[in-house]
Design a protein around this motif. Structure first.
Motif, mmCIF file in Angstrom:
data_model
loop_
_atom_site.group_PDB
_atom_site.id
_atom_site.type_symbol
_atom_site.label_atom_id
_atom_site.label_comp_id
_atom_site.label_asym_id
_atom_site.label_seq_id
_atom_site.Cartn_x
_atom_site.Cartn_y
_atom_site.Cartn_z
ATOM 1 N N VAL A 111 32.890 50.690 30.657
ATOM 2 C CA VAL A 111 32.674 50.209 29.364
ATOM 3 C C VAL A 111 33.562 50.642 28.487
ATOM 4 N N GLU A 112 33.821 51.915 28.692
ATOM 5 C CA GLU A 112 34.949 52.563 27.762
ATOM 6 C C GLU A 112 35.992 51.813 27.598
ATOM 7 N N HIS A 113 36.512 51.206 28.661
ATOM 8 C CA HIS A 113 37.734 50.516 28.808
ATOM 9 C C HIS A 113 37.803 49.206 27.877
ATOM 10 N N LEU A 114 36.490 48.978 27.612
ATOM 11 C CA LEU A 114 36.212 47.521 26.880
ATOM 12 C C LEU A 114 36.256 47.908 25.235
ATOM 13 N N VAL A 115 36.227 49.106 24.856
ATOM 14 C CA VAL A 115 36.127 49.369 23.495
ATOM 15 C C VAL A 115 37.014 48.819 22.488
ATOM 16 N N GLY A 116 36.564 47.913 21.404
ATOM 17 C CA GLY A 116 37.630 47.126 20.770
ATOM 18 C C GLY A 116 37.663 45.801 21.360
ATOM 19 N N GLU A 117 37.205 45.290 22.203
ATOM 20 C CA GLU A 117 37.458 43.929 22.961
ATOM 21 C C GLU A 117 36.181 43.220 22.383
ATOM 22 N N LYS A 118 36.367 41.904 22.490
ATOM 23 C CA LYS A 118 35.206 40.963 22.105
ATOM 24 C C LYS A 118 34.322 40.786 23.380
ATOM 25 N N THR A 138 31.869 51.368 20.164
ATOM 26 C CA THR A 138 32.129 52.686 20.320
ATOM 27 C C THR A 138 31.025 53.060 21.693
ATOM 28 N N THR A 139 31.394 54.059 22.162
ATOM 29 C CA THR A 139 30.658 54.553 23.429
ATOM 30 C C THR A 139 30.375 55.969 23.222
ATOM 31 N N TYR A 140 28.785 56.317 23.378
ATOM 32 C CA TYR A 140 28.345 57.527 23.306
ATOM 33 C C TYR A 140 27.819 57.956 24.901
ATOM 34 N N PRO A 141 27.477 59.218 24.928
ATOM 35 C CA PRO A 141 27.072 59.924 26.283
ATOM 36 C C PRO A 141 25.990 58.969 26.888
ATOM 37 N N ASN A 142 25.331 58.318 26.178
ATOM 38 C CA ASN A 142 24.237 57.857 27.004
ATOM 39 C C ASN A 142 23.851 56.288 26.484
ATOM 40 N N ILE A 143 24.592 55.709 25.511
ATOM 41 C CA ILE A 143 24.498 54.441 24.895
ATOM 42 C C ILE A 143 25.971 54.066 24.328
ATOM 43 N N PHE A 144 26.047 52.569 24.326
ATOM 44 C CA PHE A 144 27.170 52.063 23.664
ATOM 45 C C PHE A 144 26.791 50.959 22.626
#
Length: 88
Positions: free
Chosen positions: A14-21, A42-48
């Motif tokens: 999921v972190e690789h998709l930050v900023g993507e539609k 954005t991503t956090y330790p337990n949620i996005f």
């Protein structure tokens, strides 16, 4: 049972998709499914967090946990490739 490695792998994907539609398909229960498109903010330790354009100049932010992806309550699809985020 889900291990920390599985959740960590989902988080990495999921972190690789930050900023993507992305397109979110969420199972709301009782045969109700909502499909929305937005920007993975954005991503956090337990949620996005996904920022969704609500129309009429409003912005809505929804958050989901990584375990929602693991339990297949939420599916994330990258809009430009129509490719689902892999769990394993």
């Amino acid at each position: 049972m889900a291990t920390k490695n599985t959740i960590a792998e989902i988080k990495r994907n999921v972190e690789h998709l930050v900023g993507e539609k992305v397109r979110l398909k969420a199972n709301k229960g009782r045969k109700k499914v909502s499909v929305k498109e937005g920007i993975l903010e954005t991503t956090y330790p337990n949620i996005f967090v996904v920022c969704i354009d609500g129309g009429y100049n409003t912005v809505r932010r929804v958050s989901y946990s990584y375990s929602d992806i693991l339990t297949e309550t939420v599916e994330i699809t990258l809009c430009k490739d129509e490719k689902k985020v892999q769990v394993s």
